[in-house]
Structure formats: C-alpha cells, structure tokens
Design a protein around this motif. Structure first.
Motif, PDB file in Angstrom:
ATOM      1  N   LYS A 237     -11.072  -3.161  -0.570  1.00 15.05           N
ATOM      2  CA  LYS A 237     -11.306  -1.723  -0.727  1.00 15.05           C
ATOM      3  C   LYS A 237      -9.995  -0.947  -0.886  1.00 15.05           C
ATOM      4  O   LYS A 237      -9.818   0.123  -0.319  1.00 15.05           O
ATOM      5  CB  LYS A 237     -12.061  -1.175   0.499  1.00 15.05           C
ATOM      6  CG  LYS A 237     -13.464  -1.733   0.690  1.00 15.05           C
ATOM      7  CD  LYS A 237     -14.454  -1.137  -0.301  1.00 15.05           C
ATOM      8  CE  LYS A 237     -15.874  -1.620  -0.094  1.00 15.05           C
ATOM      9  NZ  LYS A 237     -16.588  -0.913   0.944  1.00 15.05           N
ATOM     10  N   SER A 238      -9.050  -1.541  -1.619  1.00 17.44           N
ATOM     11  CA  SER A 238      -7.804  -0.812  -1.848  1.00 17.44           C
ATOM     12  C   SER A 238      -7.145  -1.360  -3.100  1.00 17.44           C
ATOM     13  O   SER A 238      -7.436  -2.460  -3.534  1.00 17.44           O
ATOM     14  CB  SER A 238      -6.852  -0.979  -0.658  1.00 17.44           C
ATOM     15  OG  SER A 238      -6.421  -2.323  -0.584  1.00 17.44           O
ATOM     16  N   GLN A 239      -6.266  -0.541  -3.637  1.00 12.44           N
ATOM     17  CA  GLN A 239      -5.414  -1.011  -4.724  1.00 12.44           C
ATOM     18  C   GLN A 239      -4.061  -1.290  -4.110  1.00 12.44           C
ATOM     19  O   GLN A 239      -3.535  -0.444  -3.378  1.00 12.44           O
ATOM     20  CB  GLN A 239      -5.235   0.104  -5.746  1.00 12.44           C
ATOM     21  CG  GLN A 239      -6.249   0.159  -6.845  1.00 12.44           C
ATOM     22  CD  GLN A 239      -5.831   1.278  -7.790  1.00 12.44           C
ATOM     23  OE1 GLN A 239      -5.960   2.444  -7.459  1.00 12.44           O
ATOM     24  NE2 GLN A 239      -5.321   0.919  -8.951  1.00 12.44           N
ATOM     25  N   GLU A 240      -3.531  -2.446  -4.409  1.00  8.34           N
ATOM     26  CA  GLU A 240      -2.194  -2.778  -3.914  1.00  8.34           C
ATOM     27  C   GLU A 240      -1.330  -2.984  -5.146  1.00  8.34           C
ATOM     28  O   GLU A 240      -1.559  -3.905  -5.928  1.00  8.34           O
ATOM     29  CB  GLU A 240      -2.259  -4.037  -3.045  1.00  8.34           C
ATOM     30  CG  GLU A 240      -3.055  -3.789  -1.765  1.00  8.34           C
ATOM     31  CD  GLU A 240      -3.559  -5.057  -1.114  1.00  8.34           C
ATOM     32  OE1 GLU A 240      -3.258  -6.147  -1.621  1.00  8.34           O
ATOM     33  OE2 GLU A 240      -4.266  -4.957  -0.102  1.00  8.34           O
ATOM     34  N   ILE A 241      -0.382  -2.082  -5.328  1.00  7.24           N
ATOM     35  CA  ILE A 241       0.402  -2.080  -6.558  1.00  7.24           C
ATOM     36  C   ILE A 241       1.832  -2.518  -6.263  1.00  7.24           C
ATOM     37  O   ILE A 241       2.559  -1.845  -5.532  1.00  7.24           O
ATOM     38  CB  ILE A 241       0.366  -0.666  -7.195  1.00  7.24           C
ATOM     39  CG1 ILE A 241      -1.094  -0.274  -7.470  1.00  7.24           C
ATOM     40  CG2 ILE A 241       1.198  -0.623  -8.470  1.00  7.24           C
ATOM     41  CD1 ILE A 241      -1.350   1.205  -7.496  1.00  7.24           C
ATOM     42  N   THR A 242       2.188  -3.702  -6.794  1.00  9.57           N
ATOM     43  CA  THR A 242       3.534  -4.251  -6.581  1.00  9.57           C
ATOM     44  C   THR A 242       4.176  -4.477  -7.949  1.00  9.57           C
ATOM     45  O   THR A 242       3.574  -5.138  -8.774  1.00  9.57           O
ATOM     46  CB  THR A 242       3.458  -5.614  -5.850  1.00  9.57           C
ATOM     47  OG1 THR A 242       2.600  -5.500  -4.706  1.00  9.57           O
ATOM     48  CG2 THR A 242       4.820  -6.089  -5.406  1.00  9.57           C
ATOM     49  N   PRO A 243       5.377  -3.940  -8.193  1.00 12.15           N
ATOM     50  CA  PRO A 243       6.136  -3.039  -7.325  1.00 12.15           C
ATOM     51  C   PRO A 243       5.524  -1.626  -7.286  1.00 12.15           C
ATOM     52  O   PRO A 243       4.790  -1.246  -8.195  1.00 12.15           O
ATOM     53  CB  PRO A 243       7.530  -3.025  -7.979  1.00 12.15           C
ATOM     54  CG  PRO A 243       7.311  -3.445  -9.406  1.00 12.15           C
ATOM     55  CD  PRO A 243       6.083  -4.283  -9.435  1.00 12.15           C
ATOM     56  N   ALA A 244       5.847  -0.906  -6.209  1.00 14.21           N
ATOM     57  CA  ALA A 244       5.307   0.446  -6.000  1.00 14.21           C
ATOM     58  C   ALA A 244       5.744   1.384  -7.124  1.00 14.21           C
ATOM     59  O   ALA A 244       6.831   1.248  -7.676  1.00 14.21           O
ATOM     60  CB  ALA A 244       5.798   0.982  -4.659  1.00 14.21           C
ATOM     61  N   ARG A 245       4.866   2.377  -7.423  1.00 12.80           N
ATOM     62  CA  ARG A 245       5.169   3.335  -8.498  1.00 12.80           C
ATOM     63  C   ARG A 245       6.009   4.490  -7.949  1.00 12.80           C
ATOM     64  O   ARG A 245       5.561   5.637  -7.896  1.00 12.80           O
ATOM     65  CB  ARG A 245       3.871   3.869  -9.089  1.00 12.80           C
ATOM     66  CG  ARG A 245       2.967   2.802  -9.685  1.00 12.80           C
ATOM     67  CD  ARG A 245       1.579   3.313  -9.988  1.00 12.80           C
ATOM     68  NE  ARG A 245       0.923   3.803  -8.771  1.00 12.80           N
ATOM     69  CZ  ARG A 245      -0.315   4.290  -8.735  1.00 12.80           C
ATOM     70  NH1 ARG A 245      -1.038   4.365  -9.847  1.00 12.80           N
ATOM     71  NH2 ARG A 245      -0.842   4.724  -7.603  1.00 12.80           N
ATOM     72  N   ILE A 246       7.204   4.164  -7.508  1.00 10.62           N
ATOM     73  CA  ILE A 246       8.114   5.208  -7.023  1.00 10.62           C
ATOM     74  C   ILE A 246       9.447   5.038  -7.752  1.00 10.62           C
ATOM     75  O   ILE A 246       9.714   3.971  -8.309  1.00 10.62           O
ATOM     76  CB  ILE A 246       8.303   5.156  -5.479  1.00 10.62           C
ATOM     77  CG1 ILE A 246       8.818   3.782  -5.025  1.00 10.62           C
ATOM     78  CG2 ILE A 246       7.012   5.512  -4.745  1.00 10.62           C
ATOM     79  CD1 ILE A 246       9.119   3.678  -3.534  1.00 10.62           C
ATOM     80  N   SER A 247      10.249   6.076  -7.745  1.00  8.91           N
ATOM     81  CA  SER A 247      11.506   6.031  -8.502  1.00  8.91           C
ATOM     82  C   SER A 247      12.447   4.951  -7.950  1.00  8.91           C
ATOM     83  O   SER A 247      12.332   4.551  -6.789  1.00  8.91           O
ATOM     84  CB  SER A 247      12.204   7.389  -8.431  1.00  8.91           C
ATOM     85  OG  SER A 247      12.686   7.603  -7.108  1.00  8.91           O
ATOM     86  N   ASP A 248      13.372   4.509  -8.791  1.00  4.71           N
ATOM     87  CA  ASP A 248      14.348   3.500  -8.369  1.00  4.71           C
ATOM     88  C   ASP A 248      15.150   4.010  -7.172  1.00  4.71           C
ATOM     89  O   ASP A 248      15.476   3.256  -6.253  1.00  4.71           O
ATOM     90  CB  ASP A 248      15.316   3.176  -9.522  1.00  4.71           C
ATOM     91  CG  ASP A 248      14.595   2.469 -10.665  1.00  4.71           C
ATOM     92  OD1 ASP A 248      13.425   2.090 -10.466  1.00  4.71           O
ATOM     93  OD2 ASP A 248      15.196   2.311 -11.745  1.00  4.71           O
TER      94      ASP A 248
END
Length: 323
Positions: A237-248
C-alpha cells in the motif's frame, strides 16, 4: 568453508517478517564461500532447522548444535532478527560474551537505537533535528490538553521500542488520543507522541561496504494509507521510489546527516534511518539496525540501485564481522 548461522524469528510481533528476511539471506549467500544454517530463536526454543524442517537444539553455552552425534560450530552469525532480542542488544551482548562474530552493531548501539526516545536525545546535540515530542510511561497520568498543546494535531502516537509500525496511530482528533495511547501500550510500556511533520518521507540506508561508510541511494516513500504503516510497508500500500525524487543538493544534505548519525554512534553493519523533509530541512524519526531483508524491503532495493547484489550485500556484512 565458513559455517554461518542465520538467526531469525525473535520474541516480538515482527517474528514473521524476520523469518522471511532470514530465508532471503539463506537463499542469497555465496555457497562456494559459506555454509549457511537457519537458526530459529524463539522464547521457548533456540533451534537449528534443517532443509527437511527437522529441529536440533542450540547449546547456549557456546551457540553450537549437535546433529547425528556430530557437533556443529559456527564461524559467524548473520543477525536477521527484527525486534527483541536481535535488534535491542540482547543477542549482541550474548555473542560478545561468548566471542562469536556477528553482522549487526554492538549491544550498546542496538539498545540505544531500539529506544526511539533515547536515540533522538543522543543525536540532538549533533544538530540532528527531530519532531516535537511528548513522553508517556505506563501508569503515568494522561493529560490530553497538555499533550495536544505541546505536539498539536494531527500527531503520531508510537510505542517507544517496536518496529514495522506495530502499535502506531496517526491521531486527527482530540477524542481519538486515548485509544491511540492504549494501542501503543499493547506493544510497549513506553510511548512517544510526536508532532506531525508534513513533508517528504525518505529512508536512508548506511552501511560499511568494503571498509568504507557508504550512503546508499535513498528511497522516497509515498503511502496510500494515512502514513507508512504495516500495510504500506508489507502489503504493497505504498510507492517506494528509489532513488528519491529530491534535488542532488538535498540528497547530499540528508545523506550527510544519516552518515553523521552512523559515525557519531560508532555503528557497524546495516542501518536504515527514516527522515521527513520539511522546507528542505531533514527531521530524523528513527534508525533501524536490523532493517528488513525481504525482497520487498527498502535496504535491498537501495543496494540494487547502487549496483550491489544481495549476495554481495550479505557477504560483505559477514566479511566485515569476521575481521
């Protein structure tokens, strides 16, 4: 060939997940180098379980087992127990006493990180930010107004020493607080109530890889449920996004904090720290020292993104323990 005991099970609600983690380790060790043994640790029995599910008692004097009159001893223990007694320092202390190498951190670090309240207060002087929190122990008077005036709503009520999101509630309304407190007390006699941080949740694996403290690619967690609870963690019941969608830039900032926590605490083995990023500021929630090793688990996902296979990940942990 080194004999490796993979310990799994444990005494807490997390034992089922631990058995899965332990079996993943068993399936992914390099059989040319290691001779793996599944060892189940439960309150009523410590047993080596062979491929035909036959059980052989473990002699706690030296952590050995006897099969058909032949004594089996181990060169190293791979610790895959989530929760007590594998993640809270008890097994670590026992192995240290009998001089047995094991893959997890030392007993003090295990006990400290297992206690969310103590961990966060030790890290605070190092500039690591945390949510506003309120502590309760079983038997304390519960002053609802005082709690809410400190942490606000919504807030999280968590057992202080439990994992896999057992006993955690997100409370939106004042009248729901007593039930949430009761739920948390079912898992632990100490509770931590934290302010809700509205931001991006990331999970950061830090390991000693080939002798170097290494920050793995981090995972961003987007839960379909109200928060990253048991269902979100284990039932998809979750999305796990690797690598995270955050700035370098932000990736570097969070990674540096996770690495600092690992080094400040003199950690060994695996660690996985959880953060919520609010307005580009990371707030630490907790650190796990025996993170899940199932195929769905975050740390294996992160290792894969770093180009590290499970065989390498697990073998590396054993080699570092043996040194």
């Amino acid at each position: 060939m080194k004999n490796i005991a993979i310990i799994m099970g444990g005494y807490s609600s997390e034992y089922k997940i631990s058995l899965i983690s332990g079996n993943v380790v068993y399936q992914n060790l390099d059989y040319k180098k290691y001779n793996p043994f599944c060892v189940h640790i439960f309150k009523d029995k410590w047993v080596y379980v062979d491929a035909d599910d036959r059980e052989y008692p473990i002699d706690k004097n030296d952590f050995s087992s006897t099969v058909d009159g032949k004594k089996i001893t181990f060169d190293c223990v791979f610790n895959a127990i989530h929760g007590t007694p594998g993640e809270d320092g008890l097994m670590q202390a026992y192995f240290e006493l009998i001089g047995m190498p094991q893959t997890a951190c030392d007993y003090y670090q295990a006990a400290l990180t297992f206690n969310k309240r103590d961990l966060l207060s030790v890290l605070k002087p190092y500039g690591i930010q945390t949510a506003i929190s309120y502590y309760l122990n079983l038997g304390d008077e519960i002053n609802i107004d005082e709690i809410i005036s400190k942490v606000g709503l919504p807030c999280f009520v968590k057992p202080n020493k439990a994992g896999s999101s057992f006993g955690i509630s997100k409370v939106h309304a004042l009248e729901d607080l007593p039930t949430a407190i009761e739920t948390a007390y079912k898992e632990d006699n100490e509770i931590i109530i934290e302010s809700f941080l509205d931001g991006t949740e990331v999970s950061v694996g830090v390991i000693n890889y080939k002798g170097k403290v290494t920050v793995l690619p981090m995972t961003e967690i987007v839960s379909e449920n109200d928060f990253f609870d048991y269902e979100a963690k284990y039932l998809g019941k979750s999305q796990e996004i690797t690598p995270a969608r955050i700035s370098d830039e932000l990736t570097e900032k969070v990674g540096a904090i996770a690495k600092r926590a690992y080094e400040v605490l003199k950690m060994k083995g695996f660690s996985r720290s959880e953060f919520i990023i609010v307005n580009d500021e990371p707030f630490m929630l907790e650190m796990n020292t025996i993170p899940g090793m199932t195929n769905e688990s975050l740390l294996p996902q992160q290792a894969a993104a770093a180009g590290i296979s499970l065989q390498d990940l697990f073998g590396n942990a054993i080699e570092i323990a043996l040194q």
